[in-house]
Design a protein around this motif. Structure first.
Motif, short mmCIF file in Angstrom:
data_model
loop_
_atom_site.label_atom_id
_atom_site.label_comp_id
_atom_site.label_asym_id
_atom_site.label_seq_id
_atom_site.Cartn_x
_atom_site.Cartn_y
_atom_site.Cartn_z
N LEU A 72 -3.01 7.05 7.27
CA LEU A 72 -1.94 6.90 6.41
C LEU A 72 -1.76 5.63 5.84
O LEU A 72 -1.57 5.04 4.96
N GLU A 73 -1.67 4.66 6.99
CA GLU A 73 -1.39 3.21 6.98
C GLU A 73 -2.50 2.62 5.81
O GLU A 73 -2.24 1.58 5.35
N PHE A 74 -3.72 2.97 6.27
CA PHE A 74 -4.81 2.35 5.39
C PHE A 74 -4.97 2.71 3.97
O PHE A 74 -4.82 1.86 3.08
N LEU A 75 -4.69 3.94 3.71
CA LEU A 75 -4.49 4.55 2.46
C LEU A 75 -3.15 3.82 1.69
O LEU A 75 -3.64 3.32 0.54
N THR A 76 -2.26 3.60 2.31
CA THR A 76 -0.97 2.73 1.56
C THR A 76 -1.39 1.41 1.37
O THR A 76 -1.08 1.03 0.33
N GLU A 77 -2.14 0.76 2.52
CA GLU A 77 -2.57 -0.59 2.15
C GLU A 77 -3.65 -0.62 0.78
O GLU A 77 -3.45 -1.54 0.12
N LEU A 78 -4.51 0.37 0.69
CA LEU A 78 -5.38 0.27 -0.40
C LEU A 78 -4.81 0.55 -1.78
O LEU A 78 -4.93 -0.05 -2.71
#
Ligand SMILES: CCCCCCC/C=C/C(=O)SCCNC(=O)CCNC(=O)[C@H](O)C(C)(C)COP(=O)(O)OP(=O)(O)OC[C@H]1O[C@@H](n2cnc3c(N)ncnc32)[C@H](O)[C@@H]1OP(=O)(O)O
Length: 302
Positions: A72-78
C-alpha cells in the motif's frame, strides 16, 4: 465496510510529498536520467525520480526491496511521483524501471492480501485500482524499461505503459500468473492484456498463468523490444524520441480514444469491483492458498 477510502487522503497521511531521498541519492546532485547535469533527484523512500526537464522526461525507479512488491505504501508513493510529474509542464514522459537487481516487480504484495481485515482489503484494492487507472490513462508517455522478472500486478503496471523494453535475460519472465496462486486476474487486468496481445493469446496465458521469457514475450507482443541487459534504459530513451516528436495534444487524445473505454468499465463498477475483491480474498480457501504460496516462496530458499 468503508469503501470510500480516499487515496489522496491516504497519501497525505502516509508521507510528506517529496521527502528527501534516502540511501545513495540523498542530498546530492546526480546526473539526470537523460545525461543533463545539475538536476536534483527527488522522490520518496521507495521511488527514486531522476528528472531531465531539459529533455522533457524523468526516470522513475522502483526501489522497494527485495522484490518491489506493490505494498500500500509503495503504491501510494508511485502515485505521488506520477502526480508530481504530470502536474509539471516540463515533463512529457516517464521511463519506469527498477532499482532492485534482477526484479522489476513481484506484483501485488501478498502480505496486503493475507490475514488482514475487510477494511484493509478494500483500502488496498482501491489503491491498486487507482494505480492502474492513473498509469493507464496518464497524459504522459510512459515507457517501461523492464530489467527483471515481472509477475502479475507488476506485469499489469508494465502493460499500462505505452511501450515496453525488456532485458534479454531468460530469467526475466513476465506475465499474469494469478491462476498459479489459485486466484483470478480481475476483468481489468484481463482487458489490459487482451488489448496488448489479443484475445487468444490472453486466454491461454491467463488460464495457464504463463510467465513469458523475453523471446516469447516479444513474439506474442507482450513487450515491444528485447535488448541486451545493459541497454534497457538507453533503448527506452531512444524510443522516447519518436513519441515525443508527435504533437502532444494529438498523441494524448489518441491515447485516450484507445484506452478510455477499457478504463470506463472499471470506473463504472469500481465499488462493486472492490466488494467483489474483498469477498473473494476473505474466503478461507483463498487465504489458505495464499499462505501455501507464500510458504513455498520461503521454502525454496532452504
Ligand atoms: C476477484 C479478485 C481476485 C484477486 C486478484 C488478485 C490479483 C493479484 C495480483 C498479484 O500480483 S499476486 C502476486 C503474484 N506474484 C508472484 O507470484 C511472484 C511471487 N514471487 C516470486 O516468484 C519470487 O519472489 C521472485 C519475484 C521470482 C523473486 O525471486 P527471488 O528468489 O529473488 O526472491 P524470493 O526469495 O522469492 O523473495 C524474497 C522475499 O520476498 C517475498 N515475496 C516475493 N514475492 C512477494 C509478493 N508478491 N508479495 C509479498 N512478498 C513477496 C518472499 O516471500 C521472500 O520473503 P522472505 O522469505 O525473505 O521473508
Amino acid at each position: 465496510m468503508a469503501l470510500a477510502v480516499g487515496i489522496r487522503g491516504l497519501t497525505r497521511s502516509l508521507l510528506r510529498p517529496w521527502v528527501r531521498v534516502p540511501g545513495p541519492a540523498r542530498g546530492r546532485t546526480e546526473p539526470a536520467a537523460g545525461g543533463g547535469d545539475g538536476v536534483r533527484c527527488f522522490g520518496s523512500p521507495r521511488v527514486l525520480v531522476e528528472p531531465d526537464p531539459a529533455a522533457g522526461f524523468a526516470v522513475m525507479k522502483m526501489r522497494n526491496p527485495p522484490v518491489n512488491s506493490l505494498s500500500l505504501e509503495f503504491l501510494t508513493e508511485l502515485l505521488i511521483s506520477l502526480e508530481k510529474l504530470e502536474s509539471d509542464k516540463a515533463f512529457h514522459a516517464i521511463i519506469l524501471t527498477s532499482d532492485c537487481p534482477g526484479i522489476f516487480s513481484a506484483g501485488l504484495d501478498l502480505m496486503e492480501m493475507c490475514g488482514r481485515d475487510p477494511t484493509h482489503y478494500a483500502e488496498y484494492w482501491k489503491a491498486v485500482q487507482e494505480l492502474w487507472l492513473r498509469f493507464y490513462l496518464s497524459h504522459l508517455v510512459v515507457i517501461s524499461a523492464i530489467n527483471g522478472v515481472n509477475a502479475a500486478g507488476g506485469c499489469l503496471l508494465a502493460l499500462s505503459c505505452d511501450y515496453r523494453v525488456l532485458a534479454d535475460n531468460p530469467k526475466y519472465a513476465m506475465g499474469l500468473n494469478e491462476t498459479l496462486l489459485g486466484i483470478i486476474a480481475p476483468f481489468w487486468f484481463k482487458d489490459t492484456l487482451v488489448n496488448t496481445v489479443g484475445h487468444r493469446t490472453a486466454e491461454r496465458a491467463l488460464q495457464l498463468g504463463l510467465l513469458f521469457p523475453p523471446a516469447e514475450a516479444l513474439q506474442v507482443g507482450m513487450v515491444d523490444k528485447v535488448v541486451p541487459e545493459d541497454q534497457v534504459l538507453s533503448a527506452a530513451r531512444s524510443e522516447l524520441a519518436q513519441w515525443l516528436a508527435i504533437p502532444g495534444h494529438a498523441r494524448q487524445l489518441t491515447k485516450s480514444l484507445m484506452r478510455k473505454p477499457t478504463a470506463d468499465r472499471l470506473l463504472k463498477e469500481r465499488d462493486a469491483d472492490i466488494q467483489n475483491f474483498v469477498r473473494f480474498i476473505s474466503r478461507d480457501a483463498i487465504q489458505k492458498a495464499l499462505r501455501v504460496y507464500l510458504e513455498k516462496l520461503k521454502q525454496k530458499k532452504t
